[in-house]
Design an enzyme around this catalytic site. Sequence first.
Site, PDB file in Angstrom:
ATOM      1  CG  ASP A   1      -1.723   1.258   1.343  1.00 28.29           C
ATOM      2  OD1 ASP A   1      -2.379   1.531   0.357  1.00 28.29           O
ATOM      3  OD2 ASP A   1      -1.776   1.880   2.281  1.00 28.29           O
TER       4      ASP A   1
ATOM      5  CG  ASP B   1      -1.203   7.847   0.733  1.00 31.47           C
ATOM      6  OD1 ASP B   1      -0.998   8.864   0.909  1.00 31.47           O
ATOM      7  OD2 ASP B   1      -2.085   7.104  -0.173  1.00 31.47           O
TER       8      ASP B   1
ATOM      9  CG  ASP C   1      -1.817   2.107   6.511  1.00 29.90           C
ATOM     10  OD1 ASP C   1      -2.223   1.756   5.457  1.00 29.90           O
ATOM     11  OD2 ASP C   1      -1.788   3.156   7.215  1.00 29.90           O
TER      12      ASP C   1
END
Length: 220
Positions: free
Chosen positions: A13, A15, A172
């Site tokens: 991922d 960001d 996250d």
Amino acid sequence: MSAFHDVDCVLFDLDGTLVDTAPDLGDAANQVRIELGLPPLPDAGYRPVASAGARGLLKVALDMAPDHPEYPVRRDALLAHYRANLTRRSRLFPGMNAFLVSLELAGKPWGVVTNKPAFLTDPLMAQLKLDTRAACCVSGDQVPHPKPAPDSLLLALRQVGVSAARTVYVGDDRRDIDAARAAGIRSIAAAWGYLGPEAPHTWGAYALVAAPSDLAALLS
């Protein structure tokens, strides 16, 4: 033997996992506040919602939801401010570059799969000089359904030419883990990221890692 000993490709991922973009996202939200005569808020207020895009940022900045009549105007202003300052303060998370280098030296491709739209993803990757290193970079608007659907991860597998069984996805947010599961990819929850309201150990990832520097040991 590690559960990840047979991994040939690592997808991330963007960001909150690969790059710490929260400072620049928060700055863009604060510019919207300043335009309305409001004082800026501290970085810490924006950090938990940085992965949620304009929706999360404007909720913190202005307590404004998407059904608010002014939301489209404020969203467009936020995105314009952010697009103009994508990497003023954004950087790879500490220890991440060393891990990427270790993958590159081992001949293992890595790539990015994000819900961020391509008009933001592509220049950000280029400005950080990651675009020429990544084997793929799939944005949320390049597939019919973004994460938690598996579409973007499946596209990344096709672009890199690797199998789901020999790939791992690091993210996250719960949607990252759900998307990986739907794509048949093992997942790692990034505890250094922005996370969300639910504790990452409840997401059902194969592993939970505290820092990017721990990835090398896990994937060796």
